[in-house]
Design a protein around this motif. Structure first.
Motif, PDB file in Angstrom:
ATOM      1  N   GLU A  27       0.820  -1.155   0.174  1.00 20.96           N
ATOM      2  CA  GLU A  27       0.050   0.158  -0.036  1.00 20.96           C
ATOM      3  C   GLU A  27       0.963   1.131   0.042  1.00 20.96           C
ATOM      4  OE1 GLU A  27      -2.579  -0.436   3.453  1.00 20.96           O
ATOM      5  OE2 GLU A  27      -4.066  -1.761   2.354  1.00 20.96           O
ATOM      6  N   ALA A  28       0.234   2.447  -0.323  1.00 19.93           N
ATOM      7  CA  ALA A  28       1.042   3.539  -0.211  1.00 19.93           C
ATOM      8  C   ALA A  28       1.488   4.052   0.902  1.00 19.93           C
ATOM      9  CB  ALA A  28       0.139   4.902  -1.121  1.00 19.93           C
ATOM     10  N   ILE A  29       2.733   4.652   1.165  1.00 27.60           N
ATOM     11  CA  ILE A  29       3.168   5.139   2.226  1.00 27.60           C
ATOM     12  C   ILE A  29       2.295   6.439   2.641  1.00 27.60           C
ATOM     13  CG2 ILE A  29       5.309   6.460   3.421  1.00 27.60           C
ATOM     14  CD1 ILE A  29       7.048   4.893   1.587  1.00 27.60           C
ATOM     15  N   ASP A  30       1.924   6.939   3.819  1.00 24.50           N
ATOM     16  CA  ASP A  30       0.995   7.764   4.341  1.00 24.50           C
ATOM     17  C   ASP A  30       1.750   9.068   3.648  1.00 24.50           C
ATOM     18  OD1 ASP A  30       0.237  10.060   6.212  1.00 24.50           O
ATOM     19  OD2 ASP A  30      -1.424   8.514   6.438  1.00 24.50           O
ATOM     20  N   LEU A  33       4.150  11.014   6.151  1.00 27.03           N
ATOM     21  CA  LEU A  33       5.415  10.524   6.004  1.00 27.03           C
ATOM     22  C   LEU A  33       6.120  10.365   4.948  1.00 27.03           C
ATOM     23  CD1 LEU A  33       7.302   8.828   7.931  1.00 27.03           C
ATOM     24  CD2 LEU A  33       6.044   6.715   7.301  1.00 27.03           C
ATOM     25  N   PHE A  34       5.524  10.336   3.847  1.00 24.73           N
ATOM     26  CA  PHE A  34       6.299  10.421   2.485  1.00 24.73           C
ATOM     27  C   PHE A  34       7.004  11.455   2.267  1.00 24.73           C
ATOM     28  CE2 PHE A  34       6.788  10.474  -1.942  1.00 24.73           C
ATOM     29  CZ  PHE A  34       7.528   9.400  -2.503  1.00 24.73           C
ATOM     30  N   LYS A  35       6.216  12.767   2.707  1.00 29.95           N
ATOM     31  CA  LYS A  35       6.933  13.870   2.151  1.00 29.95           C
ATOM     32  C   LYS A  35       7.993  14.113   3.311  1.00 29.95           C
ATOM     33  CE  LYS A  35       2.725  16.442   0.307  1.00 29.95           C
ATOM     34  NZ  LYS A  35       1.477  17.331   0.711  1.00 29.95           N
ATOM     35  N   LEU A  36       7.798  13.706   4.486  1.00 26.07           N
ATOM     36  CA  LEU A  36       9.111  13.970   5.276  1.00 26.07           C
ATOM     37  C   LEU A  36      10.392  13.138   4.818  1.00 26.07           C
ATOM     38  CD1 LEU A  36       9.973  14.872   8.228  1.00 26.07           C
ATOM     39  CD2 LEU A  36       9.323  12.662   9.136  1.00 26.07           C
ATOM     40  N   ASP A  49       7.624   4.664  -4.537  1.00 27.72           N
ATOM     41  CA  ASP A  49       6.375   5.618  -4.911  1.00 27.72           C
ATOM     42  C   ASP A  49       5.290   4.790  -5.854  1.00 27.72           C
ATOM     43  OD1 ASP A  49       4.360   7.494  -4.493  1.00 27.72           O
ATOM     44  OD2 ASP A  49       5.472   8.986  -5.815  1.00 27.72           O
ATOM     45  N   TYR A  50       4.805   3.873  -5.289  1.00 26.76           N
ATOM     46  CA  TYR A  50       4.013   2.926  -5.856  1.00 26.76           C
ATOM     47  C   TYR A  50       3.080   1.974  -4.985  1.00 26.76           C
ATOM     48  CZ  TYR A  50       7.090  -1.035  -5.373  1.00 26.76           C
ATOM     49  OH  TYR A  50       8.004  -2.002  -4.690  1.00 26.76           O
ATOM     50  N   SER A  51       1.980   1.650  -5.331  1.00 31.82           N
ATOM     51  CA  SER A  51       1.051   0.919  -4.531  1.00 31.82           C
ATOM     52  C   SER A  51       0.337  -0.127  -5.375  1.00 31.82           C
ATOM     53  CB  SER A  51       0.087   1.812  -3.684  1.00 31.82           C
ATOM     54  OG  SER A  51      -0.619   2.675  -4.502  1.00 31.82           O
ATOM     55  N   HIS A  52      -0.405  -1.128  -4.763  1.00 30.06           N
ATOM     56  CA  HIS A  52      -1.195  -2.108  -5.301  1.00 30.06           C
ATOM     57  C   HIS A  52      -2.754  -2.166  -4.821  1.00 30.06           C
ATOM     58  CE1 HIS A  52       2.005  -3.603  -7.828  1.00 30.06           C
ATOM     59  NE2 HIS A  52       2.808  -3.755  -6.783  1.00 30.06           N
ATOM     60  N   ILE A  53      -3.616  -2.692  -5.806  1.00 31.17           N
ATOM     61  CA  ILE A  53      -4.929  -3.105  -5.253  1.00 31.17           C
ATOM     62  C   ILE A  53      -4.602  -4.287  -4.608  1.00 31.17           C
ATOM     63  CG2 ILE A  53      -6.053  -1.622  -6.941  1.00 31.17           C
ATOM     64  CD1 ILE A  53      -6.081  -4.178  -8.552  1.00 31.17           C
ATOM     65  N   THR A  54      -5.670  -4.975  -3.872  1.00 27.74           N
ATOM     66  CA  THR A  54      -5.665  -6.013  -3.008  1.00 27.74           C
ATOM     67  C   THR A  54      -5.356  -7.467  -3.926  1.00 27.74           C
ATOM     68  OG1 THR A  54      -8.180  -6.945  -3.428  1.00 27.74           O
ATOM     69  CG2 THR A  54      -7.526  -5.237  -1.613  1.00 27.74           C
ATOM     70  N   PHE A 319       1.835   9.177 -10.062  1.00 28.72           N
ATOM     71  CA  PHE A 319       2.406  10.243 -10.911  1.00 28.72           C
ATOM     72  C   PHE A 319       1.731  10.168 -12.620  1.00 28.72           C
ATOM     73  CE2 PHE A 319       5.524   6.570 -10.469  1.00 28.72           C
ATOM     74  CZ  PHE A 319       5.422   6.177 -11.784  1.00 28.72           C
ATOM     75  N   THR A 320       2.012  11.064 -13.280  1.00 30.48           N
ATOM     76  CA  THR A 320       1.134  10.804 -14.581  1.00 30.48           C
ATOM     77  C   THR A 320       2.150  10.182 -15.430  1.00 30.48           C
ATOM     78  OG1 THR A 320       0.061  13.088 -14.288  1.00 30.48           O
ATOM     79  CG2 THR A 320       0.339  12.320 -16.324  1.00 30.48           C
ATOM     80  N   SER A 321       1.659   9.018 -16.168  1.00 32.41           N
ATOM     81  CA  SER A 321       2.180   8.143 -17.103  1.00 32.41           C
ATOM     82  C   SER A 321       1.297   7.370 -17.675  1.00 32.41           C
ATOM     83  CB  SER A 321       3.434   7.325 -16.450  1.00 32.41           C
ATOM     84  OG  SER A 321       3.862   6.576 -17.269  1.00 32.41           O
TER      85      SER A 321
END
Length: 344
Positions: A27-30, A33-36, A49-54, A319-321
């Motif tokens: 899952e995505a980093i909150d 926290l990611f910005k920090l 910087d990526y994440s997945h569905i279940t 991100f846009t791609s």
């Protein structure tokens, strides 16, 4: 539908090609926290910087390889309160059900940093696979690639427990308990009456797609001491539930990981023709997706590697791609081009 393509039933599983996902649980980093963390290491954070569905949603799409990383947690609670929760205010809640406090293997990417998972315990992952399989009993064989995580990412993070032969025994036991050996294609099944697993593979003794329907094939993606610990006392992986990433030329060789298809395309093709199953990647560290560069995927397709993993079976939501991976028909399962008449 994942259980389609019945015309492929009589093909052995080393003569198909499938697409699956990498770090499938992630899952995505909150955001806070990611910005920090991004301020400290913008380049490093961009790579995760990526994440997945279940897992269920991925399987429902037709993906036929998943990756699950496991951390040993014999006493329970080792990863119940990641340090990252204290580093940035305003984060979403974590582990409301308290499953991270229970003993048993945990599933996430990096301690204290990238710790959110769509199945945070291995038990949950296995039960989810079992339920999906029961709901789709004629599904195509699904590969499950596993990393046994015990490396220290950087100083100051929670130090993982080491994987030993005894811990690997517990890993096999968890698969047997929460999924069940009846759902597996194991090294013993492939080896059959041959003197070694590799001899069986070189003789083409892989099961057909039809025989492998409703089954999972687990692969330990480790080399060196961890691979040795899994094999120790189990020549040709006798009695083990996972295939190992064993080097061709060794008794345990059957499935091999070669993640750079651009560099190793011809080597992969040669091994595939001999009978080995090869896993490779179409993208890594978000680079290809950010550049919308499919050269690695094309090389992977042409290599004949039976398992191709990606983080982008859907377009990025980070991100846009336009980068997205599938075969030409939009699916994730096809006959292997290396064995198609008229191809080299």
């Amino acid at each position: 539908m994942a259980a389609g393509c019945n015309n492929k039933d009589n093909v052995r599983i080393n003569r198909i090609q499938v697409i699956g996902s990498h770090n499938s649980y992630k899952e995505a980093i909150d955001t806070s926290l990611f910005k920090l963390l991004q301020k400290e290491d913008a380049v490093g954070m961009s790579t995760i910087d990526y994440s997945h569905i279940t897992l269920t949603e991925q399987l429902n799409m037709g993906l036929l390889d998943l990756e699950i990383d496991v951390y040993a947690d014999s006493a329970g609670g080792k990863y119940a309160h990641p340090k990252g929760l204290d580093w940035a205010p305003g984060q979403a809640g974590y582990d409301a059900e308290g499953v991270m406090k229970q003993p048993g293997f945990k599933v996430f990417h990096i301690p204290d940093i990238d710790f959110r998972s769509n199945c945070p315990t291995f038990r949950q992952c296995l039960l989810e696979l079992k339920k999906w399989s029961d709901d789709h009993p004629s599904h195509n064989p699904v590969f499950i690639t596993m990393n046994a995580k015990d490396d220290i990412e950087k100083p100051g993070l929670t130090v993982p427990e080491k994987f030993t032969a005894a811990v690997f025994d517990q890993l096999d036991a968890a698969i047997a308990e929460f999924l069940g050996t009846g759902y597996l294609i194991t090294p013993d099944m492939v080896r059959g009456e041959y003197a070694s697993l590799e001899q069986s593979v070189l003789a083409g003794n892989w099961p057909t797609v039809q025989t492998a329907r409703g089954k999972f094939i687990f692969i330990l993606d480790e080399k060196g001491p961890k691979r040795d610990a899994y094999i120790a006392g189990h020549p040709s992986l006798k009695g083990r539930l996972l295939f190992a990433d064993a080097e061709p030329g060794t008794p345990e060789a059957a499935i091999h990981i070669m993640n750079d298809a651009k560099k190793d395309q011809q080597v992969i093709k040669s091994l595939v023709k001999k009978g080995y199953i090869i896993r490779t990647r179409s993208d890594s560290n978000t680079k290809e997706a950010r550049d919308n560069d499919k050269r690695s995927f094309i090389a992977a397709e042409n290599s004949g590697a039976q398992i191709i993993t990606t983080d982008y079976y859907r377009k990025s939501t980070h991100f846009t791609s336009d980068y997205i991976i599938s075969f030409d028909d939009g699916g994730y399962f096809r006959l292997n081009p290396v064995f198609t008449p008229g191809t080299d």
